[in-house]
Design a protein around this motif. Sequence first.
Motif, PDB file in Angstrom:
ATOM      1  N   PRO A 145      -1.533  -7.576   3.133  1.00 21.97           N
ATOM      2  CA  PRO A 145      -0.709  -6.308   3.216  1.00 21.97           C
ATOM      3  C   PRO A 145      -0.912  -6.469   1.860  1.00 21.97           C
ATOM      4  CG  PRO A 145       0.032  -8.156   4.103  1.00 21.97           C
ATOM      5  CD  PRO A 145      -1.078  -7.941   4.907  1.00 21.97           C
ATOM      6  N   THR A 146      -1.080  -7.556   0.541  1.00 21.93           N
ATOM      7  CA  THR A 146      -1.149  -7.210  -0.669  1.00 21.93           C
ATOM      8  C   THR A 146      -2.095  -7.656  -0.956  1.00 21.93           C
ATOM      9  OG1 THR A 146      -1.320  -9.836  -0.213  1.00 21.93           O
ATOM     10  CG2 THR A 146       1.465  -9.130  -0.420  1.00 21.93           C
ATOM     11  N   GLN A 147      -3.300  -7.608  -0.257  1.00 19.79           N
ATOM     12  CA  GLN A 147      -4.493  -7.437  -1.076  1.00 19.79           C
ATOM     13  C   GLN A 147      -5.215  -6.076  -1.943  1.00 19.79           C
ATOM     14  OE1 GLN A 147      -7.259  -9.948  -0.119  1.00 19.79           O
ATOM     15  NE2 GLN A 147      -8.543  -9.122  -2.869  1.00 19.79           N
ATOM     16  N   ILE A 148      -5.581  -6.988  -3.272  1.00 15.70           N
ATOM     17  CA  ILE A 148      -5.736  -5.728  -4.008  1.00 15.70           C
ATOM     18  C   ILE A 148      -7.198  -5.398  -4.334  1.00 15.70           C
ATOM     19  CG2 ILE A 148      -5.788  -5.041  -6.690  1.00 15.70           C
ATOM     20  CD1 ILE A 148      -3.034  -6.549  -6.684  1.00 15.70           C
ATOM     21  N   ASP A 149      -7.876  -4.072  -4.013  1.00 13.66           N
ATOM     22  CA  ASP A 149      -8.770  -3.929  -4.182  1.00 13.66           C
ATOM     23  C   ASP A 149      -8.959  -2.407  -5.146  1.00 13.66           C
ATOM     24  OD1 ASP A 149     -11.767  -2.289  -3.586  1.00 13.66           O
ATOM     25  OD2 ASP A 149     -10.753  -2.128  -2.025  1.00 13.66           O
ATOM     26  N   PHE A 150      -9.455  -2.294  -6.033  1.00 17.36           N
ATOM     27  CA  PHE A 150      -9.497  -1.840  -7.189  1.00 17.36           C
ATOM     28  C   PHE A 150     -10.452  -0.507  -7.224  1.00 17.36           C
ATOM     29  CE2 PHE A 150      -6.435  -4.549  -9.919  1.00 17.36           C
ATOM     30  CZ  PHE A 150      -5.728  -3.616  -9.932  1.00 17.36           C
ATOM     31  N   ARG A 151     -11.625  -0.630  -6.484  1.00 18.55           N
ATOM     32  CA  ARG A 151     -12.527   0.145  -6.099  1.00 18.55           C
ATOM     33  C   ARG A 151     -11.520   1.086  -5.172  1.00 18.55           C
ATOM     34  NH1 ARG A 151     -17.676  -2.712  -5.195  1.00 18.55           N
ATOM     35  NH2 ARG A 151     -16.204  -4.632  -4.082  1.00 18.55           N
ATOM     36  N   GLY A 152     -11.453   0.859  -4.412  1.00 17.36           N
ATOM     37  CA  GLY A 152     -10.191   1.578  -3.484  1.00 17.36           C
ATOM     38  C   GLY A 152      -9.002   1.978  -3.627  1.00 17.36           C
ATOM     39  N   LYS A 153      -9.146   2.484  -5.169  1.00 19.65           N
ATOM     40  CA  LYS A 153      -7.701   3.035  -5.379  1.00 19.65           C
ATOM     41  C   LYS A 153      -6.777   4.446  -4.759  1.00 19.65           C
ATOM     42  CE  LYS A 153      -5.197   3.494  -9.657  1.00 19.65           C
ATOM     43  NZ  LYS A 153      -5.176   3.780 -10.980  1.00 19.65           N
ATOM     44  N   ALA A 183      -3.014  -0.005  -5.899  1.00 27.43           N
ATOM     45  CA  ALA A 183      -4.044  -1.337  -6.116  1.00 27.43           C
ATOM     46  C   ALA A 183      -4.516  -0.928  -4.914  1.00 27.43           C
ATOM     47  CB  ALA A 183      -2.619  -2.499  -6.175  1.00 27.43           C
ATOM     48  N   GLY A 184      -5.117  -0.165  -3.890  1.00 26.72           N
ATOM     49  CA  GLY A 184      -6.325  -0.042  -3.252  1.00 26.72           C
ATOM     50  C   GLY A 184      -5.716  -0.989  -2.146  1.00 26.72           C
ATOM     51  N   ARG A 185      -4.570  -1.069  -2.050  1.00 26.62           N
ATOM     52  CA  ARG A 185      -4.038  -1.852  -0.669  1.00 26.62           C
ATOM     53  C   ARG A 185      -3.602  -0.981   0.475  1.00 26.62           C
ATOM     54  NH1 ARG A 185       0.924  -4.398  -4.457  1.00 26.62           N
ATOM     55  NH2 ARG A 185       0.710  -2.780  -4.774  1.00 26.62           N
ATOM     56  N   ASP A 186      -3.855  -1.682   1.361  1.00 27.26           N
ATOM     57  CA  ASP A 186      -3.999  -0.559   2.917  1.00 27.26           C
ATOM     58  C   ASP A 186      -2.601  -0.459   3.015  1.00 27.26           C
ATOM     59  OD1 ASP A 186      -5.530   0.421   5.248  1.00 27.26           O
ATOM     60  OD2 ASP A 186      -4.387  -1.157   6.954  1.00 27.26           O
ATOM     61  N   VAL A 187      -2.630   0.842   3.142  1.00 30.80           N
ATOM     62  CA  VAL A 187      -1.180   1.820   3.563  1.00 30.80           C
ATOM     63  C   VAL A 187      -0.605   1.016   4.794  1.00 30.80           C
ATOM     64  CG1 VAL A 187       0.530   3.075   3.567  1.00 30.80           C
ATOM     65  CG2 VAL A 187      -1.293   3.488   1.454  1.00 30.80           C
ATOM     66  N   LEU A 188      -1.765   1.010   5.823  1.00 29.38           N
ATOM     67  CA  LEU A 188      -1.238   1.392   7.882  1.00 29.38           C
ATOM     68  C   LEU A 188      -0.260  -0.262   7.638  1.00 29.38           C
ATOM     69  CD1 LEU A 188      -1.106   1.669  10.378  1.00 29.38           C
ATOM     70  CD2 LEU A 188      -4.013   0.524  11.079  1.00 29.38           C
ATOM     71  N   SER A 189      -1.702  -1.448   7.129  1.00 30.62           N
ATOM     72  CA  SER A 189      -0.914  -2.683   7.043  1.00 30.62           C
ATOM     73  C   SER A 189       0.197  -2.548   6.381  1.00 30.62           C
ATOM     74  CB  SER A 189      -2.393  -3.594   6.070  1.00 30.62           C
ATOM     75  OG  SER A 189      -3.972  -3.278   6.724  1.00 30.62           O
ATOM     76  N   ARG A 190       0.076  -2.322   4.986  1.00 31.80           N
ATOM     77  CA  ARG A 190       1.860  -2.391   4.734  1.00 31.80           C
ATOM     78  C   ARG A 190       3.270  -2.077   5.334  1.00 31.80           C
ATOM     79  NH1 ARG A 190       1.471  -4.055  -0.658  1.00 31.80           N
ATOM     80  NH2 ARG A 190       3.239  -2.328  -1.288  1.00 31.80           N
ATOM     81  N   ILE A 191       2.629  -1.091   6.071  1.00 35.59           N
ATOM     82  CA  ILE A 191       3.461  -0.475   7.009  1.00 35.59           C
ATOM     83  C   ILE A 191       4.063  -1.348   7.905  1.00 35.59           C
ATOM     84  CG2 ILE A 191       4.335   1.454   8.449  1.00 35.59           C
ATOM     85  CD1 ILE A 191       2.933   3.395   6.813  1.00 35.59           C
ATOM     86  N   LEU A 192       2.872  -1.817   8.825  1.00 36.71           N
ATOM     87  CA  LEU A 192       2.903  -2.666   9.390  1.00 36.71           C
ATOM     88  C   LEU A 192       3.950  -4.284   9.193  1.00 36.71           C
ATOM     89  CD1 LEU A 192      -0.347  -1.987  11.266  1.00 36.71           C
ATOM     90  CD2 LEU A 192       2.224  -1.707  12.355  1.00 36.71           C
ATOM     91  N   SER A 193       3.293  -4.695   7.916  1.00 34.85           N
ATOM     92  CA  SER A 193       4.203  -5.956   7.753  1.00 34.85           C
ATOM     93  C   SER A 193       5.154  -5.680   7.139  1.00 34.85           C
ATOM     94  CB  SER A 193       3.406  -6.511   6.954  1.00 34.85           C
ATOM     95  OG  SER A 193       3.296  -6.516   5.830  1.00 34.85           O
ATOM     96  N   GLY A 194       5.841  -4.654   6.938  1.00 32.69           N
ATOM     97  CA  GLY A 194       7.126  -4.808   5.871  1.00 32.69           C
ATOM     98  C   GLY A 194       8.130  -3.917   7.027  1.00 32.69           C
ATOM     99  N   ALA A 195       7.429  -4.135   8.127  1.00 29.19           N
ATOM    100  CA  ALA A 195       8.185  -3.625   9.387  1.00 29.19           C
ATOM    101  C   ALA A 195       9.561  -4.342   9.484  1.00 29.19           C
ATOM    102  CB  ALA A 195       7.609  -3.513  10.435  1.00 29.19           C
TER     103      ALA A 195
END
Lengths: 335, 279
Positions: free
Chosen positions: B41-49, B64-76
């Motif tokens: 969830p914190t992996q930055i990927d500027f090409r995928g911005k 910052a190119g972070r995956d929104v789904l992963s952030r929502i899941l781990s932010g739960a």
Amino acid sequence: MNYFFQRFLFSILSLFILTLITFLLSHVVPGDPAIVAAGPNAGAEKIELLRIEMGLDKPLSQQFIIYTGKLLQGDLGNSWFTHQPILDDLLRELPPSLELVFIAMTINLLISLPLGLCSARYSDTIFDSSVRLLAMVGAGLPIFWTALILQNTVAAEWQALPIAGRLSFEYRSFDGYTGFYLIDSLLLGRPDIFWDTLRHLFLPAFSLCLLFTAVGLRITRTAMISEFQKDYVLLARTKAASELRIMFKHVFPNGAPASLTVFGMQFGWMLGATVLVEEIYGRPGIGRYAVKAVTQSDIHAVVAVVLVVGVVFLLANLIVDLLLYILNPRGRFKE
Amino acid sequence: MSLLEKFYFFAKSPFEKFALGLVFFIILVAILGDVIAPYDPTQIDFRGKLQPPSMEHLLGQDGAGRDVLSRILSGAKLTIFSTFSVIFVVLVIGCSIGIFSAFAGGWVDNIIMRIADIWLGFPPLILALGFAAALGASLEAAIWALIFSWWPNYARLSRMITMDILSKPFILGAQVLGVPLWRKITFYVLPNAFDVLIIQIALDVSAVMLSISGLSFIGVGAQIPAPEWGSMIADGRAYMSSAWWVVVFPGLAIFVSALSFNIIGDALRRELDPLIRSS
């Protein structure tokens, strides 16, 4: 008279507890207020000097007395991000927020009261269950999220309403006496500005009120349902009074006071919730002021906002209670 | 009947059963979020911005190119567990105060309840904002701030229940038998208070959740790189006009969770309230 006296006494007591809370927030919780007041770059001597100047070497009880004394004189301290007395800041920021809350409250009442009444009349029908579902949906919506989405769809995509601010660019030099643009524009005879202010208010007010409308709707519905079960409704029905007459002349005036108390409390809660809306819509107001103060860690400015919102809350409740007392003859004749 | 069965029994319509399922799903995600998240969830990927939703990134990528789904899941876990910890602490503190007040009676009871009444009225969000500002912005500060402003709810409720129970004949019986105070509280008061408290808890979850995410949105709760749902929205605000998914999906997560808890709370109230009224 006895009731009035008791009610005022309660308000004074509430005010005392409010100042106790704000005192706790500004003097006890942050650890050392002198460090906070001196700012992030202050040296040890400056902090020591401030500590004596602010009276922090004295016992807490004495500090509290000094604190309330200053409050009574209207001295809330200086904000160190606007470099002005906090009282002046608040007096400037309060009118736009109150204007917003007034409009939000109007929308709230216009939705809650009629819908609550109708859904109580037709309880356990499809209409009633859909109203209840709507209320449940409204109670789950985060205010700031709704605000952002409405701003980006209604205002930005469809351009139906202004995106941000209090007034359009062409009226930027407008200035009135009271700070309430709705009142000022009428006083100066400018209906165009009145309309423009209203258009700017609609989206923020609507997103602010949804959560409160969900609660208001529910309370109104419950209050009205118990009214519909009372004997006078049965009597009115046997007299073949029209359904509209029963709803609006009999049930509504009897059921409304119960929900009015809640709406009075909601006024203060809404003023507090402006912190979630005003910044998004770029409106001046105490909500945005509080958010700015928080990001600048200006604790005294934040606490002053807490105090002001609390005072408005107390006043709104006092007014509603006195109004209910005057409206309800039962209370008057009891003495 | 176990608590789980009880819940299932109370959910009458398929709609409520669905909401109940969602609640369990949300709690499961809060526990397992980090494991089931497809990306870091914190992996930055500027090409995928700000890439829109696609097969690789189901809910798109943020600024910052972070995956929104992963952030929502781990932010739960941040949103849900901070909500639960607020409710748990408030429950313990509030009930202790309420039960104490009821047992103490007289002027002590009067003073505590007056303070609770007044405290309860003040707008919780702004009170919490003040407290969080005084503590310094962090998720823990937001949690403490909400505890600080929420306790009177439970103090009042538990006092009311205790007063009601204390007026029952079986308490008089216990008095005659010489049952000690702590036994009265743990074996007489608490079991009887359970139903009412569980309704209040179910209904409070959404309110606390909205407040926590609101505080994070303002910036006094979780700080921005943390995938708390409210701060994700604050983070995504700037890109909203070009990349709606950055704001819409975390908000949807808050909304769906709050709504499911509300539906369950409503069902519980409908099923348990007549029992309370007749008692």
